[in-house]
Each structure stands twice: as structure tokens, then as C-alpha cells.
Design a protein around this motif. Structure first.
Motif, PDB file in Angstrom:
ATOM      1  N   THR A   1      34.506  49.229  43.177  1.00 35.85           N
ATOM      2  CA  THR A   1      34.027  49.010  44.538  1.00 35.85           C
ATOM      3  C   THR A   1      33.169  50.175  45.000  1.00 35.85           C
ATOM      4  OG1 THR A   1      35.982  50.054  45.527  1.00 35.85           O
ATOM      5  CG2 THR A   1      36.103  47.682  45.071  1.00 35.85           C
ATOM      6  N   ALA A   2      32.486  49.970  46.105  1.00 35.67           N
ATOM      7  CA  ALA A   2      31.587  50.997  46.627  1.00 35.67           C
ATOM      8  C   ALA A   2      32.326  52.268  47.022  1.00 35.67           C
ATOM      9  CB  ALA A   2      30.800  50.447  47.813  1.00 35.67           C
ATOM     10  N   ASP A   3      33.627  52.170  47.307  1.00 38.02           N
ATOM     11  CA  ASP A   3      34.400  53.366  47.650  1.00 38.02           C
ATOM     12  C   ASP A   3      35.179  53.895  46.437  1.00 38.02           C
ATOM     13  OD1 ASP A   3      36.207  51.304  47.512  1.00 38.02           O
ATOM     14  OD2 ASP A   3      37.247  51.782  49.380  1.00 38.02           O
ATOM     15  N   ALA A   4      34.692  53.569  45.239  1.00 35.06           N
ATOM     16  CA  ALA A   4      35.206  54.128  43.982  1.00 35.06           C
ATOM     17  C   ALA A   4      36.653  53.758  43.706  1.00 35.06           C
ATOM     18  CB  ALA A   4      35.023  55.648  43.967  1.00 35.06           C
ATOM     19  N   GLN A   5      37.008  52.503  43.984  1.00 35.76           N
ATOM     20  CA  GLN A   5      38.305  51.964  43.593  1.00 35.76           C
ATOM     21  C   GLN A   5      38.100  50.988  42.436  1.00 35.76           C
ATOM     22  OE1 GLN A   5      41.505  52.832  45.000  1.00 35.76           O
ATOM     23  NE2 GLN A   5      40.127  54.484  45.657  1.00 35.76           N
ATOM     24  N   VAL A   6      39.086  50.939  41.559  1.00 37.42           N
ATOM     25  CA  VAL A   6      38.998  50.131  40.345  1.00 37.42           C
ATOM     26  C   VAL A   6      39.991  48.982  40.403  1.00 37.42           C
ATOM     27  CG1 VAL A   6      39.451  50.130  37.852  1.00 37.42           C
ATOM     28  CG2 VAL A   6      38.136  51.986  38.894  1.00 37.42           C
ATOM     29  N   ILE A   7      39.500  47.779  40.084  1.00 40.80           N
ATOM     30  CA  ILE A   7      40.358  46.608  39.956  1.00 40.80           C
ATOM     31  C   ILE A   7      40.263  46.128  38.512  1.00 40.80           C
ATOM     32  CG2 ILE A   7      40.747  44.220  40.682  1.00 40.80           C
ATOM     33  CD1 ILE A   7      39.516  45.013  43.399  1.00 40.80           C
ATOM     34  N   ASP A   8      41.399  46.097  37.840  1.00 41.71           N
ATOM     35  CA  ASP A   8      41.461  45.675  36.448  1.00 41.71           C
ATOM     36  C   ASP A   8      41.251  44.159  36.392  1.00 41.71           C
ATOM     37  OD1 ASP A   8      42.143  44.992  33.839  1.00 41.71           O
ATOM     38  OD2 ASP A   8      43.830  46.390  33.740  1.00 41.71           O
ATOM     39  N   LEU A   9      40.167  43.727  35.768  1.00 46.51           N
ATOM     40  CA  LEU A   9      39.845  42.302  35.754  1.00 46.51           C
ATOM     41  C   LEU A   9      40.707  41.510  34.781  1.00 46.51           C
ATOM     42  CD1 LEU A   9      35.966  42.377  36.115  1.00 46.51           C
ATOM     43  CD2 LEU A   9      37.686  41.853  37.855  1.00 46.51           C
ATOM     44  N   ARG A  10      41.444  42.182  33.912  1.00 49.48           N
ATOM     45  CA  ARG A  10      42.379  41.457  33.045  1.00 49.48           C
ATOM     46  C   ARG A  10      43.497  40.834  33.871  1.00 49.48           C
ATOM     47  NH1 ARG A  10      43.906  46.254  29.045  1.00 49.48           N
ATOM     48  NH2 ARG A  10      44.093  47.192  31.136  1.00 49.48           N
ATOM     49  N   ALA A  11      43.868  41.514  34.958  1.00 50.02           N
ATOM     50  CA  ALA A  11      44.921  40.991  35.822  1.00 50.02           C
ATOM     51  C   ALA A  11      44.358  40.067  36.895  1.00 50.02           C
ATOM     52  CB  ALA A  11      45.671  42.154  36.488  1.00 50.02           C
ATOM     53  N   ALA A  12      43.132  40.346  37.334  1.00 49.97           N
ATOM     54  CA  ALA A  12      42.568  39.588  38.451  1.00 49.97           C
ATOM     55  C   ALA A  12      41.951  38.266  38.015  1.00 49.97           C
ATOM     56  CB  ALA A  12      41.521  40.434  39.169  1.00 49.97           C
ATOM     57  N   LEU A  13      41.530  38.177  36.745  1.00 50.45           N
ATOM     58  CA  LEU A  13      40.902  36.967  36.240  1.00 50.45           C
ATOM     59  C   LEU A  13      41.723  36.414  35.077  1.00 50.45           C
ATOM     60  CD1 LEU A  13      37.193  38.179  36.296  1.00 50.45           C
ATOM     61  CD2 LEU A  13      38.322  36.747  37.999  1.00 50.45           C
ATOM     62  N   ASP A  14      41.269  35.313  34.486  1.00 49.42           N
ATOM     63  CA  ASP A  14      42.057  34.714  33.413  1.00 49.42           C
ATOM     64  C   ASP A  14      41.694  35.318  32.055  1.00 49.42           C
ATOM     65  OD1 ASP A  14      39.770  33.370  32.349  1.00 49.42           O
ATOM     66  OD2 ASP A  14      40.025  31.787  33.832  1.00 49.42           O
ATOM     67  N   SER A  15      42.308  34.786  31.014  1.00 49.80           N
ATOM     68  CA  SER A  15      42.211  35.392  29.689  1.00 49.80           C
ATOM     69  C   SER A  15      40.819  35.336  29.094  1.00 49.80           C
ATOM     70  CB  SER A  15      43.194  34.705  28.731  1.00 49.80           C
ATOM     71  OG  SER A  15      42.906  33.317  28.633  1.00 49.80           O
ATOM     72  N   ARG A  16      39.927  34.525  29.644  1.00 48.16           N
ATOM     73  CA  ARG A  16      38.556  34.468  29.125  1.00 48.16           C
ATOM     74  C   ARG A  16      37.804  35.753  29.403  1.00 48.16           C
ATOM     75  NH1 ARG A  16      36.175  29.369  32.037  1.00 48.16           N
ATOM     76  NH2 ARG A  16      37.443  30.314  33.685  1.00 48.16           N
ATOM     77  N   HIS A  17      38.318  36.588  30.297  1.00 44.44           N
ATOM     78  CA  HIS A  17      37.579  37.754  30.750  1.00 44.44           C
ATOM     79  C   HIS A  17      38.218  39.057  30.288  1.00 44.44           C
ATOM     80  CE1 HIS A  17      36.995  34.516  33.933  1.00 44.44           C
ATOM     81  NE2 HIS A  17      35.841  34.592  33.299  1.00 44.44           N
ATOM     82  N   LEU A  18      38.764  39.048  29.065  1.00 39.30           N
ATOM     83  CA  LEU A  18      39.410  40.243  28.541  1.00 39.30           C
ATOM     84  C   LEU A  18      38.396  41.268  28.047  1.00 39.30           C
ATOM     85  CD1 LEU A  18      42.443  38.695  26.617  1.00 39.30           C
ATOM     86  CD2 LEU A  18      42.392  39.702  28.911  1.00 39.30           C
TER      87      LEU A  18
END
Length: 333
Positions: A34-51
């Protein structure tokens, strides 16, 4: 070894970018930053196609609304960017490189690479280069060739200068990241196939660009551009929707704090859309592929100063952040 950025920040255009990160000794993973330098792990936020980042880019159009929502509303367990290592944002299957795409740069290279028996005044050789560029632009023939994914390294990793590289040089470039397969697409539709943009430093050993043993066969891009780590990439892929005018971005490269390249993409002979369209005439571009768009004036050959052990390069492009890499001489033993 690597040179860390001066601060853990995310100075890019728009509310978010995507990156490939890792925590301590853990595996690399695709992340939303994010613009304020926070990280969201997309493995948890999206499904297995986005590993992987390739998986995300293969599904870019449908994933984009979710990414926007995560940037706006937050996601599971965000963590500070400072806790992570930043890798090259994508490991592409194909890399399309471009040469001679900035007017002033072409003039400088044309002068620097004169044949040993070319005794014409510099002014005459510069005029010749300008005429060549005008003809190329009118004929709509960009100069595109193939690079190796194995040359890619992270935006803060050390760059090893091979023992055999006599004249290693920098070339900061805007790189388009493909998000939708493209084959024989028109200039008008080309940008709809671009997921986003990132920074590439397409290093070149000037001493091996031309084959001296067989000048008739011309350039040798395999040797001159594809040593391991010769393409620092990233740090982020900034979505194309956040870069309103890719034809008006500022590229700046500093060597040990001194500005060497400082030019706008306005100086491009062929813009991003024309480069993507042209590459797609012959090859099928795949999600995650890179289209490097050439480098502006101010390379080492122009300054008479090539890369050497201990040099630090800082490269930045408007809205795309910055990378910092240190040069390390390869152990001759």
C-alpha cells in the motif's frame, strides 16, 4: 549481499503496487504493497491461482477489483514493508529488449561506437545518426531483441561484474509488464495488454556488443547483456491505471550520488504502445513478460566512465519508485 534502500517506503503512484517479497528465510510470495508501506500477503487474500506473480498476472483482469478493495479496506494481517526482503517483482518467461529508442542516446552511441577507420568529424556522424532515426520513426520499425530471464536480479541486490566484461555500462529503462496475452495486436489496443510498469536497469558490456571477429553478423546481445544479474528489476509493478501518461515519465540514474541519466520518456522514438504492438507482430507475449523500452542519453560510454567494483547505482522513474544496486567485481579465481 545487497544494498538496502535508504528507508522502507513505497513512493509509487496510486494506492497500491504489487511486489514479490520474502520474510527472513521464508519463500518468496506475491504481495500487495500500500501507499503507506504496508504489506498484504496475497497467498492469504486471494485463491491458490495466485501463489506466484505469474499466476496473479495471468488472472490480472479479474484480480484487479480485489486488489483495489484490499488497498482501500485492508486485508488479513498487514505488516510493515520494512520486515521483508524485496525481490525482482516477476520472473518472466520472455524478455523483449529494445535498443536505439531515445533520440539523444542513439546519437551518443553512434558517435562512441565509430569504426576504427571512420575519421569523419563528430558533427557529421551525429547528423548521420539523426537521419537514421528519422527514417526509422517514419518506417515504424523499432529495434527489439530477446533477453534472458536468468539475467534478472532484485532491485537492491548486488550486481556482479564478470571478469570478462571490459566496459560494463548502465541503461535505466521503463519496462512494461504484460497482463494479457498479446499476438499481432494493433498500436491502438496494445496498452490494454499491459498490466503495469516497473524499473529495469539493462546493463551492457560495451566491449562485446559488436563481434570483432565477424563484423558482418553485427551485434552479440547474448554476451553483452545477459550475464547473471545484469538486469536489476523493480521494486514494484505499479498498475497501468495508476500511470496516466507513460509517455511523460522522468528517468534518473545516479552513480555514487552523481546524476548520469536524467531524461523524459518524451524523448522516445517509439512509445510503449508501438513497442508492445511491434513485439507482438512476431511473438506471442505472455502474462508476466517484460517489454523494455530503451534507455535515454547519459550512459557510461557518453561520460567516459564505466562501472567498477564498489559503484552504487540509484535508479528511479516517476511513479515507479527507486532501486539501488551495488557493483561487485567477480572473483578472478
Amino acid at each position: 549481499m545487497s544494498v538496502k534502500p535508504e528507508a522502507a517506503s513505497a513512493p509509487f503512484a496510486g494506492p497500491f503496487a504489487v511486489a514479490t517479497l520474502s520474510a527472513s528465510d521464508g519463500p518468496a510470495f506475491p504481495a500487495l504493497v500500500t501507499a503507506d508501506a504496508q504489506v498484504i500477503d496475497l497467498r492469504a487474500a486471494l485463491d491458490s491461482r495466485h501463489l506466484t506473480m505469474i499466476g496473479l498476472l495471468e488472472d490480472w483482469d479479474s484480480a484487479l477489483p480485489t486488489l483495489r478493495a484490499l488497498a482501500r479496506d485492508g486485508g488479513p494481517s498487514p505488516r510493515p514493508l520494512a520486515e521483508f526482503r524485496v525481490h525482482a517483482p516477476v520472473r518472466p518467461r520472455q524478455v523483449f529488449q529494445s535498443g536505439a529508442n531515445y533520440r539523444q542516446h542513439v546519437i551518443d552511441l553512434h558517435v562512441a561506437h565509430r569504426a576504427p577507420d571512420d575519421d569523419r568529424p563528430e558533427e557529421e556522424r551525429r547528423a548521420e545518426a539523426a537521419e537514421i532515426m528519422d527514417r526509422r520513426a517514419a518506417e515504424d520499425l523499432p529495434y527489439v531483441f530477446i533477453g534472458l530471464p536468468s539475467a534478472i536480479t532484485g532491485p537492491y541486490d548486488d550486481v556482479v561484474l564478470p571478469v570478462w566484461a571490459e566496459k560494463p555500462d548502465w541503461e535505466l529503462e521503463l519496462a512494461a509488464v504484460i497482463g494479457r496475452p498479446a499476438y499481432q495486436v494493433s498500436v491502438e489496443e496494445a496498452l490494454t495488454h499491459v498490466a503495469g510498469y516497473t524499473i529495469a536497469n539493462d546493463l551492457t558490456d560495451r566491449a562485446t556488443v559488436f563481434r570483432r571477429d565477424m563484423p558482418q553478423i553485427g551485434t552479440d546481445w547474448l554476451r553483452s547483456k545477459n550475464a547473471p544479474g545484469f538486469t536489476p528489476l523493480g521494486p514494484w509493478i505499479v498498475p497501468a491505471e495508476s500511470i496516466a501518461r507513460p509517455e511523460d515519465l522522468r528517468l534518473t540514474l545516479k552513480l555514487n550520488g552523481e546524476t548520469m541519466q536524467d531524461e523524459s520518456t518524451k524523448d522516445m522514438i517509439f512509445d510503449v504502445a508501438r513497442m508492445v504492438s511491434y513485439a507482438s507482430r512476431s511473438a506471442r507475449l505472455l502474462p508476466g513478460d517484460l517489454v523494455l523500452t530503451g534507455s535515454p542519453a547519459g550512459n557510461g560510454m557518453h561520460w567516459g566512465r564505466l562501472l567498477r567494483d564498489g559503484d552504487v547505482m540509484d535508479g528511479s522513474i516517476t511513479g515507479l519508485g527507486a532501486q539501488r544496486t551495488r557493483c561487485v567485481a567477480e572473483d578472478a579465481s
